[in-house]
Motif scaffolding. Structure first.
Motif, short mmCIF file in Angstrom:
data_model
loop_
_atom_site.label_atom_id
_atom_site.label_comp_id
_atom_site.label_asym_id
_atom_site.label_seq_id
_atom_site.Cartn_x
_atom_site.Cartn_y
_atom_site.Cartn_z
N PHE A 241 -36.98 -32.22 -2.80
CA PHE A 241 -35.67 -31.62 -3.05
C PHE A 241 -34.97 -32.34 -4.19
O PHE A 241 -34.94 -33.57 -4.22
CB PHE A 241 -34.81 -31.68 -1.78
N LEU A 242 -34.42 -31.57 -5.08
CA LEU A 242 -33.65 -32.10 -6.21
C LEU A 242 -32.17 -32.05 -5.82
O LEU A 242 -31.68 -31.02 -5.37
CB LEU A 242 -33.92 -31.23 -7.43
N HIS A 243 -31.47 -33.18 -5.98
CA HIS A 243 -30.06 -33.28 -5.64
C HIS A 243 -29.26 -33.51 -6.92
O HIS A 243 -29.47 -34.50 -7.62
CB HIS A 243 -29.82 -34.44 -4.67
N GLU A 244 -28.34 -32.60 -7.20
CA GLU A 244 -27.50 -32.67 -8.40
C GLU A 244 -26.04 -32.81 -8.00
O GLU A 244 -25.59 -32.23 -7.02
CB GLU A 244 -27.67 -31.39 -9.23
N GLY B 148 -36.02 -34.73 1.59
CA GLY B 148 -35.40 -33.64 2.33
C GLY B 148 -34.14 -33.14 1.66
O GLY B 148 -33.70 -33.65 0.64
N SER B 149 -33.53 -32.15 2.29
CA SER B 149 -32.31 -31.56 1.73
C SER B 149 -31.06 -32.38 2.05
O SER B 149 -30.03 -32.20 1.42
CB SER B 149 -32.15 -30.12 2.24
N SER B 150 -31.16 -33.29 2.99
CA SER B 150 -30.03 -34.14 3.34
C SER B 150 -29.82 -35.22 2.27
O SER B 150 -30.79 -35.79 1.76
CB SER B 150 -30.27 -34.80 4.69
N ALA B 151 -28.57 -35.51 1.97
CA ALA B 151 -28.26 -36.58 1.01
C ALA B 151 -28.71 -37.94 1.52
O ALA B 151 -28.84 -38.88 0.73
CB ALA B 151 -26.76 -36.60 0.72
N ASN B 152 -28.97 -38.05 2.82
CA ASN B 152 -29.44 -39.31 3.41
C ASN B 152 -30.96 -39.40 3.50
O ASN B 152 -31.48 -40.40 3.96
CB ASN B 152 -28.84 -39.48 4.81
N SER B 153 -31.66 -38.35 3.09
CA SER B 153 -33.12 -38.40 3.15
C SER B 153 -33.66 -39.39 2.13
O SER B 153 -32.96 -39.79 1.20
CB SER B 153 -33.73 -37.01 2.95
N ALA C 8 -35.11 -21.11 -17.06
CA ALA C 8 -34.39 -21.06 -15.79
C ALA C 8 -33.22 -20.08 -15.93
O ALA C 8 -32.53 -20.07 -16.96
CB ALA C 8 -33.86 -22.44 -15.42
N THR C 9 -33.02 -19.27 -14.91
CA THR C 9 -31.89 -18.35 -14.83
C THR C 9 -31.35 -18.37 -13.40
O THR C 9 -31.96 -18.95 -12.51
CB THR C 9 -32.31 -16.91 -15.18
N PHE C 10 -30.21 -17.74 -13.20
CA PHE C 10 -29.68 -17.58 -11.85
C PHE C 10 -30.33 -16.38 -11.19
O PHE C 10 -30.76 -15.44 -11.85
CB PHE C 10 -28.16 -17.37 -11.89
N GLY C 11 -30.38 -16.40 -9.86
CA GLY C 11 -30.79 -15.22 -9.13
C GLY C 11 -32.26 -15.13 -8.79
O GLY C 11 -32.92 -14.16 -9.14
N GLY C 12 -32.80 -16.10 -8.11
CA GLY C 12 -34.17 -16.01 -7.65
C GLY C 12 -34.96 -17.26 -7.94
O GLY C 12 -34.48 -18.18 -8.60
N PRO C 13 -36.19 -17.29 -7.45
CA PRO C 13 -37.05 -18.46 -7.68
C PRO C 13 -37.31 -18.67 -9.18
O PRO C 13 -37.36 -17.72 -9.94
CB PRO C 13 -38.35 -18.10 -6.96
N GLN D 253 -31.22 -24.17 -2.80
CA GLN D 253 -31.11 -24.34 -1.36
C GLN D 253 -29.65 -24.34 -0.92
O GLN D 253 -29.30 -23.79 0.10
CB GLN D 253 -31.78 -25.66 -0.96
N TYR D 254 -28.80 -24.97 -1.75
CA TYR D 254 -27.42 -25.19 -1.33
C TYR D 254 -26.56 -25.50 -2.55
O TYR D 254 -27.01 -26.21 -3.45
CB TYR D 254 -27.38 -26.37 -0.35
N GLY D 255 -25.38 -24.99 -2.60
CA GLY D 255 -24.41 -25.34 -3.63
C GLY D 255 -23.01 -25.26 -3.03
O GLY D 255 -22.74 -24.40 -2.19
N ASP D 256 -22.12 -26.16 -3.44
CA ASP D 256 -20.76 -26.13 -2.91
C ASP D 256 -19.75 -26.32 -4.03
O ASP D 256 -20.11 -26.64 -5.17
CB ASP D 256 -20.57 -27.15 -1.79
N LEU D 257 -18.49 -26.14 -3.69
CA LEU D 257 -17.42 -26.27 -4.69
C LEU D 257 -17.15 -27.71 -5.08
O LEU D 257 -16.48 -27.96 -6.07
CB LEU D 257 -16.14 -25.62 -4.16
N ALA D 258 -17.69 -28.67 -4.34
CA ALA D 258 -17.51 -30.09 -4.67
C ALA D 258 -18.49 -30.56 -5.74
O ALA D 258 -18.51 -31.73 -6.08
CB ALA D 258 -17.64 -30.94 -3.41
N GLY D 259 -19.33 -29.65 -6.24
CA GLY D 259 -20.24 -30.00 -7.32
C GLY D 259 -21.62 -30.42 -6.91
O GLY D 259 -22.39 -30.88 -7.74
N HIS D 260 -21.97 -30.25 -5.65
CA HIS D 260 -23.31 -30.63 -5.18
C HIS D 260 -24.22 -29.41 -5.18
O HIS D 260 -23.87 -28.35 -4.66
CB HIS D 260 -23.24 -31.22 -3.77
N VAL D 261 -25.40 -29.57 -5.74
CA VAL D 261 -26.42 -28.53 -5.74
C VAL D 261 -27.72 -29.15 -5.25
O VAL D 261 -28.08 -30.26 -5.66
CB VAL D 261 -26.63 -27.94 -7.16
N ILE D 262 -28.40 -28.44 -4.37
CA ILE D 262 -29.69 -28.90 -3.86
C ILE D 262 -30.70 -27.78 -4.11
O ILE D 262 -30.46 -26.63 -3.74
CB ILE D 262 -29.62 -29.24 -2.37
#
Length: 169
Positions: free
Chosen positions: A34-37, A73-78, A122-127, A151-160
């Motif tokens: 998992f890539l954490h941005e 993993g997808s958790s920031a603690n992984s 890379a583009t938005f909307g799919g694999p 996998q996940y994105g939020d308004l706080a700027g985190h993307v997984i």
């Protein structure tokens, strides 16, 4: 001079033998990580280094540099297993699209000290699928592909993003 004709089949056989023996020594490895941005300061893992000054649509011409975390993993603690480092210029006038060059640098686990290099659009909307164009360490002479999905994105700027890499080396 008659013996020179019999030498050609032997040479062809040797070249064929060398080519096929190298192919048999290759193995295929499947990696899953998992890539954490984080794209918001003060702990941003990506920055814009060139901003488009023209009146271009979207971000055409903008160039991003990044140094993301790679985790098991997808958790920031992984478990942290490496970094994804590279650049991504925005390249399309018609849609949000990037030409991404990315190095997956493994710093822990079985592939510690090895890296993979991938490139592609890379583009938005799919694999997103990218070509693996090389590697170092355990992945020397690598080829293959990666597929990633958001996998996940939020308004706080985190993307997984979840990655599967299929590597022939």
């Amino acid at each position: 001079m008659a013996y020179s004709c019999s030498f050609k089949p032997l040479l062809l056989f040797l070249l064929f033998f060398i080519a096929t023996s190298q192919a048999r020594d290759s193995i295929t490895t499947h990696l899953h990580f998992f890539l954490h941005e984080n794209y918001i300061s003060p702990n941003a893992t990506s920055i814009t280094v060139v901003n488009s000054t023209n009146n271009n649509p979207g971000g055409f011409g903008r160039i991003w540099i990044f140094d993301y975390e790679l985790r098991e993993g997808s958790s920031a603690n992984s478990k942290l297993i490496g970094r994804a480092q590279g650049m991504a210029p925005e390249v399309s006038l018609g849609q949000r699209a990037w030409s991404v060059l990315i190095d997956f640098v493994f710093t822990d686990g079985e592939y510690n000290g090895s890296s993979l290099t991938a490139a592609g659009r890379a583009t938005f909307g799919g694999p997103i699928e990218r070509s693996i164009i090389g590697g170092t360490g355990n992945f020397r002479m690598a080829r293959g592909y990666t597929i990633n999905t958001l996998q996940y994105g939020d308004l706080a700027g985190h993307v997984i993003a979840e990655y599967d890499a299929y590597v022939v080396h």
